[in-house]
Design a protein around this motif. Structure first.
Motif, PDB file in Angstrom:
ATOM      1  N   ALA A 189       0.880  -1.068  -0.093  1.00  0.00           N
ATOM      2  CA  ALA A 189      -0.045  -0.120   0.114  1.00  0.00           C
ATOM      3  C   ALA A 189       0.680   1.203   0.039  1.00  0.00           C
ATOM      4  N   ALA A 190       2.081   1.222   0.681  1.00  0.00           N
ATOM      5  CA  ALA A 190       2.728   2.150   0.700  1.00  0.00           C
ATOM      6  C   ALA A 190       3.469   2.635  -0.706  1.00  0.00           C
ATOM      7  N   GLN A 191       3.469   1.817  -1.698  1.00  0.00           N
ATOM      8  CA  GLN A 191       4.290   1.961  -3.178  1.00  0.00           C
ATOM      9  C   GLN A 191       2.994   2.298  -4.020  1.00  0.00           C
ATOM     10  N   VAL A 192       1.749   2.408  -3.605  1.00  0.00           N
ATOM     11  CA  VAL A 192       0.675   2.652  -4.570  1.00  0.00           C
ATOM     12  C   VAL A 192       0.481   4.169  -4.613  1.00  0.00           C
ATOM     13  N   SER A 193       0.335   4.729  -5.778  1.00  0.00           N
ATOM     14  CA  SER A 193       0.145   6.109  -5.891  1.00  0.00           C
ATOM     15  C   SER A 193      -0.581   6.476  -7.252  1.00  0.00           C
ATOM     16  N   VAL A 194      -1.491   7.492  -7.193  1.00  0.00           N
ATOM     17  CA  VAL A 194      -2.441   7.907  -8.092  1.00  0.00           C
ATOM     18  C   VAL A 194      -1.930   8.842  -8.782  1.00  0.00           C
ATOM     19  N   THR A 195      -1.661   8.688 -10.093  1.00  0.00           N
ATOM     20  CA  THR A 195      -1.394   9.983 -10.978  1.00  0.00           C
ATOM     21  C   THR A 195      -2.335  10.084 -12.087  1.00  0.00           C
ATOM     22  N   THR A 196      -2.691  11.240 -12.207  1.00  0.00           N
ATOM     23  CA  THR A 196      -3.472  11.837 -13.671  1.00  0.00           C
ATOM     24  C   THR A 196      -2.733  12.541 -14.507  1.00  0.00           C
ATOM     25  N   THR A 197      -3.028  12.226 -15.683  1.00  0.00           N
ATOM     26  CA  THR A 197      -2.355  12.758 -16.921  1.00  0.00           C
ATOM     27  C   THR A 197      -3.614  13.299 -17.882  1.00  0.00           C
ATOM     28  N   ALA A 198      -3.217  14.568 -18.368  1.00  0.00           N
ATOM     29  CA  ALA A 198      -4.164  15.162 -19.398  1.00  0.00           C
ATOM     30  C   ALA A 198      -4.009  14.631 -20.763  1.00  0.00           C
ATOM     31  N   THR A 199      -4.999  14.175 -21.404  1.00  0.00           N
ATOM     32  CA  THR A 199      -4.750  13.774 -22.758  1.00  0.00           C
ATOM     33  C   THR A 199      -5.225  14.902 -23.744  1.00  0.00           C
ATOM     34  N   ILE A 200      -4.303  15.167 -24.602  1.00  0.00           N
ATOM     35  CA  ILE A 200      -4.073  16.202 -25.519  1.00  0.00           C
ATOM     36  C   ILE A 200      -4.970  15.519 -26.903  1.00  0.00           C
ATOM     37  N   ASP A 201      -5.848  16.227 -27.371  1.00  0.00           N
ATOM     38  CA  ASP A 201      -6.648  15.814 -28.555  1.00  0.00           C
ATOM     39  C   ASP A 201      -5.831  16.403 -29.833  1.00  0.00           C
ATOM     40  N   SER A 202      -5.300  15.369 -30.527  1.00  0.00           N
ATOM     41  CA  SER A 202      -4.414  16.044 -31.874  1.00  0.00           C
ATOM     42  C   SER A 202      -5.165  16.656 -33.018  1.00  0.00           C
ATOM     43  N   VAL A 203      -6.543  16.496 -32.909  1.00  0.00           N
ATOM     44  CA  VAL A 203      -7.466  16.951 -33.978  1.00  0.00           C
ATOM     45  C   VAL A 203      -7.493  18.428 -33.682  1.00  0.00           C
ATOM     46  N   GLN A 204      -7.186  19.292 -34.655  1.00  0.00           N
ATOM     47  CA  GLN A 204      -7.314  20.757 -34.590  1.00  0.00           C
ATOM     48  C   GLN A 204      -8.378  21.339 -35.274  1.00  0.00           C
ATOM     49  N   PRO A 205      -8.810  22.317 -34.908  1.00  0.00           N
ATOM     50  CA  PRO A 205     -10.127  22.942 -35.658  1.00  0.00           C
ATOM     51  C   PRO A 205      -9.922  23.409 -36.895  1.00  0.00           C
ATOM     52  N   THR A 206      -8.616  23.445 -37.222  1.00  0.00           N
ATOM     53  CA  THR A 206      -8.289  24.002 -38.848  1.00  0.00           C
ATOM     54  C   THR A 206      -8.243  22.713 -39.856  1.00  0.00           C
ATOM     55  N   ASP A 207      -8.404  21.432 -39.064  1.00  0.00           N
ATOM     56  CA  ASP A 207      -8.244  20.302 -39.872  1.00  0.00           C
ATOM     57  C   ASP A 207      -9.453  20.353 -41.035  1.00  0.00           C
ATOM     58  N   THR A 208      -9.355  20.044 -42.090  1.00  0.00           N
ATOM     59  CA  THR A 208     -10.675  20.024 -43.253  1.00  0.00           C
ATOM     60  C   THR A 208     -10.797  18.783 -43.912  1.00  0.00           C
ATOM     61  N   ILE A 209     -11.262  17.815 -43.255  1.00  0.00           N
ATOM     62  CA  ILE A 209     -11.565  16.665 -43.741  1.00  0.00           C
ATOM     63  C   ILE A 209     -13.162  16.232 -43.784  1.00  0.00           C
ATOM     64  N   ARG A 210     -13.666  16.133 -44.995  1.00  0.00           N
ATOM     65  CA  ARG A 210     -15.113  16.064 -45.300  1.00  0.00           C
ATOM     66  C   ARG A 210     -15.626  14.949 -45.900  1.00  0.00           C
ATOM     67  N   PRO A 211     -16.797  14.424 -45.485  1.00  0.00           N
ATOM     68  CA  PRO A 211     -17.315  13.168 -46.184  1.00  0.00           C
ATOM     69  C   PRO A 211     -17.096  13.232 -47.736  1.00  0.00           C
ATOM     70  N   ASP A 212     -16.973  12.214 -48.354  1.00  0.00           N
ATOM     71  CA  ASP A 212     -16.901  11.972 -49.898  1.00  0.00           C
ATOM     72  C   ASP A 212     -15.415  12.372 -50.393  1.00  0.00           C
ATOM     73  N   GLU A 213     -14.589  12.934 -49.453  1.00  0.00           N
ATOM     74  CA  GLU A 213     -13.079  13.000 -49.770  1.00  0.00           C
ATOM     75  C   GLU A 213     -12.399  11.812 -49.626  1.00  0.00           C
ATOM     76  N   THR A 214     -11.291  11.568 -50.494  1.00  0.00           N
ATOM     77  CA  THR A 214     -10.365  10.560 -50.555  1.00  0.00           C
ATOM     78  C   THR A 214      -8.973  10.903 -50.240  1.00  0.00           C
ATOM     79  N   ILE A 215      -8.511  10.355 -49.164  1.00  0.00           N
ATOM     80  CA  ILE A 215      -7.328  10.477 -48.620  1.00  0.00           C
ATOM     81  C   ILE A 215      -6.283   9.550 -49.428  1.00  0.00           C
TER      82      ILE A 215
END
Length: 189
Positions: A25-51
């Protein structure tokens, strides 16, 4: 009786439960990490587009690393609009009809299961929730009770050499027949 392939999720849960008991129990610690979303508002992918290879970098934030490598090597990806993916109607009907009669025995085995999702309503405070989640995973909605394919080819490659397969298999006949929980192909419960 289910096959060994369904034991892996159960063993994984068992390992996750058992491993913390080895630390004090002395070795157990709880840590939290923030997840950063890699999707940017400037990304422009639309339906019917081909990558393709020419615009793969635009879609990199949306693709898994493996899919991104495939696109950069020439596999085109057509973007489709998202939509709701519902259970097959026979599976939904079977869940509504048979789930009220399903129970767990003291050893965690399933009693009264016929078809559908065994435990559609889960309580986070239930001491048997992990077992119920595993049973739900085992009898999850599939889009066919059976499959039957001839001569599927499978190859595995080394991460350092993608031109020569490490293993290459051709299976003459591969089939799966669900005998428990059938909802579409006779015999239906």
């Amino acid at each position: 009786m289910r096959t060994g392939k369904n034991l892996l999720p159960l063993l994984t849960i068992a390992m996750m439960v058992a491993l913390p008991s080895y630390s004090s129990a002395a070795q157990v610690s709880v840590t939290t990490t923030a997840t950063i979303d890699s999707v940017q508002p400037t990304d422009t992918i639309r339906p019917d587009e081909t990558i393709t290879t020419t615009n793969a970098s635009v879609a990199q934030a949306y693709l898994s690393p493996g899919s991104y490598v495939l696109v950069t090597r020439g596999v085109p990806v057509r973007i489709v609009a998202s939509s709701r993916l519902d259970w097959p109607p026979p599976y939904r009907v079977a869940t509504e009809r048979y789930s009220p009669q399903v129970t767990l025995s003291a050893d965690g085995s399933l009693n009264g299961y016929v078809a559908g999702l065994p435990f559609p309503l889960l309580d986070a405070n239930d001491p048997a929730i992990a077992t119920k989640i595993i049973w739900n995973y085992t009898y999850r909605p599939m889009y066919s009770d059976d499959f039957d394919i001839r001569y599927p080819e499978m190859a595995t490659y080394s991460p350092w050499n993608d031109s020569t397969p490490v293993n290459y298999f051709i299976v003459g006949h591969m089939a799966q027949y669900n005998n428990v929980g059938r909802v579409e192909v006779p015999p239906i419960p």
